[in-house]
Design an enzyme around this catalytic site. Structure first.
Site, PDB file in Angstrom:
ATOM      1  N   ASP A 102       0.938  -1.241   0.142  1.00 41.39           N
ATOM      2  CA  ASP A 102       0.073   0.149   0.129  1.00 41.39           C
ATOM      3  C   ASP A 102       0.794   1.176  -0.017  1.00 41.39           C
ATOM      4  OD1 ASP A 102      -2.801   1.390   0.539  1.00 41.39           O
ATOM      5  OD2 ASP A 102      -1.289   2.224   2.094  1.00 41.39           O
ATOM      6  N   TYR A 131       2.965   9.968   0.759  1.00 42.41           N
ATOM      7  CA  TYR A 131       3.967   9.414   1.455  1.00 42.41           C
ATOM      8  C   TYR A 131       5.224   9.743   1.098  1.00 42.41           C
ATOM      9  CZ  TYR A 131       0.432   6.469   3.285  1.00 42.41           C
ATOM     10  OH  TYR A 131      -1.037   5.714   3.743  1.00 42.41           O
ATOM     11  N   LYS A 163      -2.371   6.061  -3.890  1.00 38.94           N
ATOM     12  CA  LYS A 163      -3.602   6.988  -3.676  1.00 38.94           C
ATOM     13  C   LYS A 163      -3.388   8.181  -4.185  1.00 38.94           C
ATOM     14  CE  LYS A 163      -3.755   4.736   1.006  1.00 38.94           C
ATOM     15  NZ  LYS A 163      -2.197   4.529   1.158  1.00 38.94           N
ATOM     16  N   HIS A 200      -7.269   9.300  -1.733  1.00 42.41           N
ATOM     17  CA  HIS A 200      -6.870   9.105  -0.082  1.00 42.41           C
ATOM     18  C   HIS A 200      -7.725   9.540   0.844  1.00 42.41           C
ATOM     19  CE1 HIS A 200      -2.632   8.963   1.738  1.00 42.41           C
ATOM     20  NE2 HIS A 200      -3.679   8.940   2.781  1.00 42.41           N
TER      21      HIS A 200
HETATM   22  N1  LIG Z   1      -5.509   5.910   4.397  1.00 38.43           N
HETATM   23  C1  LIG Z   1      -5.051   6.480   5.456  1.00 38.43           C
HETATM   24  O1  LIG Z   1      -5.170   7.753   5.532  1.00 38.43           O
HETATM   25  C2  LIG Z   1      -3.731   5.927   6.201  1.00 38.43           C
HETATM   26  C3  LIG Z   1      -3.539   6.407   7.493  1.00 38.43           C
HETATM   27  C4  LIG Z   1      -2.390   5.743   8.148  1.00 38.43           C
HETATM   28  C5  LIG Z   1      -1.828   4.439   7.668  1.00 38.43           C
HETATM   29  N2  LIG Z   1      -2.332   4.072   6.438  1.00 38.43           N
HETATM   30  C6  LIG Z   1      -1.687   2.778   5.711  1.00 38.43           C
HETATM   31  O2  LIG Z   1      -1.716   1.725   6.958  1.00 38.43           O
HETATM   32  C7  LIG Z   1      -0.545   1.377   6.875  1.00 38.43           C
HETATM   33  C8  LIG Z   1      -0.300   0.717   8.274  1.00 38.43           C
HETATM   34  O3  LIG Z   1      -0.615   1.711   9.266  1.00 38.43           O
HETATM   35  P1  LIG Z   1       0.147   1.763  10.613  1.00 38.43           P
HETATM   36  O4  LIG Z   1       1.646   2.051  10.503  1.00 38.43           O
HETATM   37  O5  LIG Z   1      -0.640   2.253  11.765  1.00 38.43           O
HETATM   38  O6  LIG Z   1       0.094   0.193  11.198  1.00 38.43           O
HETATM   39  P2  LIG Z   1       0.228  -0.756  12.437  1.00 38.43           P
HETATM   40  O7  LIG Z   1       1.046  -2.041  12.066  1.00 38.43           O
HETATM   41  O8  LIG Z   1      -0.947  -0.768  13.343  1.00 38.43           O
HETATM   42  O9  LIG Z   1       1.423   0.148  13.231  1.00 38.43           O
HETATM   43  C9  LIG Z   1       2.719   0.305  13.022  1.00 38.43           C
HETATM   44  C10 LIG Z   1       3.351   0.395  14.313  1.00 38.43           C
HETATM   45  O10 LIG Z   1       3.221  -1.059  15.209  1.00 38.43           O
HETATM   46  C11 LIG Z   1       4.462  -1.037  15.456  1.00 38.43           C
HETATM   47  N3  LIG Z   1       4.500  -2.681  15.220  1.00 38.43           N
HETATM   48  C12 LIG Z   1       4.675  -3.249  14.018  1.00 38.43           C
HETATM   49  N4  LIG Z   1       4.609  -4.497  14.120  1.00 38.43           N
HETATM   50  C13 LIG Z   1       4.811  -5.008  15.505  1.00 38.43           C
HETATM   51  C14 LIG Z   1       4.982  -6.053  16.367  1.00 38.43           C
HETATM   52  N5  LIG Z   1       4.769  -7.465  15.731  1.00 38.43           N
HETATM   53  N6  LIG Z   1       4.907  -6.006  17.563  1.00 38.43           N
HETATM   54  C15 LIG Z   1       4.769  -4.523  18.229  1.00 38.43           C
HETATM   55  N7  LIG Z   1       4.851  -3.614  17.628  1.00 38.43           N
HETATM   56  C16 LIG Z   1       4.609  -3.762  16.317  1.00 38.43           C
HETATM   57  C17 LIG Z   1       5.488  -0.537  14.708  1.00 38.43           C
HETATM   58  O11 LIG Z   1       6.457  -0.179  15.449  1.00 38.43           O
HETATM   59  P3  LIG Z   1       7.994  -0.048  14.937  1.00 38.43           P
HETATM   60  O12 LIG Z   1       7.709   1.191  14.057  1.00 38.43           O
HETATM   61  O13 LIG Z   1       8.869   0.269  16.249  1.00 38.43           O
HETATM   62  O14 LIG Z   1       8.349  -1.114  14.139  1.00 38.43           O
HETATM   63  C18 LIG Z   1       4.777   0.829  14.554  1.00 38.43           C
HETATM   64  O15 LIG Z   1       5.010   1.491  15.061  1.00 38.43           O
HETATM   65  C19 LIG Z   1       0.470   2.563   6.723  1.00 38.43           C
HETATM   66  O16 LIG Z   1       1.744   2.224   6.335  1.00 38.43           O
HETATM   67  C20 LIG Z   1      -0.465   2.939   5.466  1.00 38.43           C
HETATM   68  O17 LIG Z   1       0.118   2.316   4.409  1.00 38.43           O
HETATM   69  C21 LIG Z   1      -3.276   4.629   5.677  1.00 38.43           C
END
Ligand SMILES: NC(=O)c1ccc[n+]([C@@H]2O[C@H](COP(=O)([O-])OP(=O)(O)OC[C@H]3O[C@@H](n4cnc5c(N)ncnc54)[C@H](OP(=O)(O)O)[C@@H]3O)[C@@H](O)[C@H]2O)c1
Length: 315
Positions: free
Chosen positions: A51, A56, A85, A118
Site C-alpha cells: 500500500d 508518503y 492513492k 486518499h
Molecule cells: N488511508 C490513510 O489515511 C492511512 C492512514 C494511516 C496509515 N495508512 C496505511 O496503513 C499502514 C499501516 O498503518 P500503521 O503504521 O498504523 O500500522 P500498524 O501496523 O498498526 O502500526 C505500526 C506500528 O506498530 C508497531 N509494530 C509493528 N509490528 C509490530 C509487532 N509485531 N509488535 C509490536 N509492535 C509492532 C511498529 O513499531 P516500529 O515502528 O517500532 O516497528 C509501528 O509503530 C500505513 O503504512 C499506510 O500504508 C493509511
C-alpha cells in the site's frame, strides 16, 4: 509446503473478479532508506500486497525495492498487488490522470492493482500538498465534488492501466452516495480499524455490497496504551502461543477484512506474516471488547496524521 487455506495466504475476491491478499504491507515510512529495507524485508517475509500513496513521498523507494524483488527472480509482477492513492490537492478531474501516471512512473510499474482517493476532502489544486492560508488553516477546494473525482477515477479503469478503484478515510456519509452513483463501484474502502475501533457499520455495508474493507492501523499504530496492550489480547496471545500483534492481525483477517501493517524490521515482518487462525471463542472475546479509541483524525478533516499519544508517532 504453502497451503492456500492458511490464514497468512488468504486472498479476498474483489468486485473486478481479481483478488487481493488479505495481509498487506503499508509504506507510510518517513525515511527513504528505511522504506527500501522495510519493503524488501516485507517481500522476503512473504507479503505480496503493498500500500503506497503519493502523499508518503516515497513511491520511488518502494518501487526500487519491488523492482529489485522482481528482478531477483521467483516473484512475477502478477503475484504482487500494488495500491497507491490520489492526494487531496489532485481532486480536480483534469489532475487525476496526470497524478496517476506520475505515481505509476515513480513506482516503475506499468499498471496498478488499485488506486484509491486518499481522503474525501479536496484541497486547493496544485503542487502544494498542504495548502494553508495566512492563519494556518487548510485551503479546501469547494469547486469539485467527490463524485467529480470518482468519475475521473472510473476513466482510469476504462483506459486499462488501473485494475480497481476505491476510497479511503470515508464514513458511510460519503461512501453510500458514491456507491449509489458510481458506474464502476468502489472495490475497496480503506479505513482505520482494530478492536478499539471495529467500524462494524462500515464493515457490514461493505460486506453487503461486495466491497473489500481494508483496515489500516490494525495494531493501533503501535500506540501504548492501545490494542497491543489490551488485557483481552494479551490473555489470548498467552493462551494460543502467539504474540499480541499476531492475535490482532489474525482477528482482522478472520472477520473478513484485509489489513495493512507496517513492520520496520525483518524480524517483525516475519512475525506479522506468520499468523494462524484463532479459535471462535477468542474471536468472540475480542468482539466483546468495549474500549473505543480513534488514533487518526484524517477521516474528519483530510489532514493526515496520527494523534500524538504515548508512543504513537505523527505521520
Ligand atoms: N488511508 C490513510 O489515511 C492511512 C492512514 C494511516 C496509515 N495508512 C496505511 O496503513 C499502514 C499501516 O498503518 P500503521 O503504521 O498504523 O500500522 P500498524 O501496523 O498498526 O502500526 C505500526 C506500528 O506498530 C508497531 N509494530 C509493528 N509490528 C509490530 C509487532 N509485531 N509488535 C509490536 N509492535 C509492532 C511498529 O513499531 P516500529 O515502528 O517500532 O516497528 C509501528 O509503530 C500505513 O503504512 C499506510 O500504508 C493509511
Amino acid at each position: 509446503m504453502r497451503e492456500e487455506n492458511e490464514l497468512r495466504f488468504r486472498k479476498i475476491l474483489l468486485n473486478n473478479g481479481r483478488d487481493i491478499p488479505a495481509l498487506g504491507f503499508g509504506t507510510l515510512i518517513p525515511d527513504a532508506a528505511e522504506t527500501i529495507t522495510a519493503t524488501r524485508d516485507a517481500l522476503e517475509a512473504g507479503f505480496r500486497h503493498f500500500d503506497c500513496a503519493e502523499r508518503y513521498g516515497n513511491e520511488r523507494e518502494v518501487g526500487r525495492a519491488l523492482q529489485a524483488g522482481l528482478a531477483a527472480g521467483g516473484i512475477a509482477r502478477d503475484e504482487l498487488f500494488v495500491t497507491t492513492k490520489l492526494w487531496n490537492s489532485n481532486h480536480r478531474p483534469e489532475r487525476v490522470e496526470p497524478a496517476f501516471q506520475a505515481s505509476l512512473d515513480r513506482l516503475g510499474l506499468k499498471y496498478l492493482d488499485l488506486y484509491l482517493i486518499h481522503t474525501p476532502y479536496a484541497f486547493q489544486p496544485g503542487d502544494d500538498q498542504d495548502p494553508r492560508d495566512q492563519n494556518g488553516n487548510v485551503l479546501y477546494d469547494p469547486g469539485v465534488t467527490l463524485l467529480d473525482t470518482w468519475r475521473a477515477m472510473e476513466n482510469l479503469v476504462d483506459h486499462g492501466k488501473c485494475r480497481a478503484i476505491g476510497l479511503s478515510d470515508v464514513s458511510l456519509n460519503e461512501l453510500k452516495p458514491i456507491y449509489e452513483s458510481a458506474r464502476i463501484k468502489p472495490a475497496v474502502v480503506q479505513v482505520e480499524s482494530h478492536p478499539h475501533l471495529p467500524e462494524t457499520e462500515v464493515l457490514e455495508f461493505c460486506k453487503e455490497k461486495g466491497i473489500v474493507f481494508l483496515a489500516f492501523a490494525p495494531l493501533g499504530h503501535g500506540a501504548r496504551p492501545g490494542p497491543l496492550e489490551d488485557p483481552v489480547i494479551l490473555a489470548i496471545a498467552a493462551r494460543v502461543g502467539k504474540t499480541p500483534a499476531q492475535v490482532l492481525l489474525a482477528w482482522a483477517v478472520q472477520r473478513g477484512t484485509a489489513l495493512l501493517t507496517t513492520p520496520r524490521s525483518a524480524n517483525r515482518a516475519r512475525e506479522n506474516f506468520d499468523i494462524s487462525a484463532l479459535p471462535e471463542s477468542a474471536l468472540d472475546e475480542i468482539n466483546r471488547i468495549q474500549t473505543r479509541q480513534r488514533l487518526n483524525e484524517v477521516v474528519k478533516t483530510g489532514i493526515p496524521g496520527f494523534i500524538p499519544q504515548g508512543k504513537a508517532r505523527g505521520a
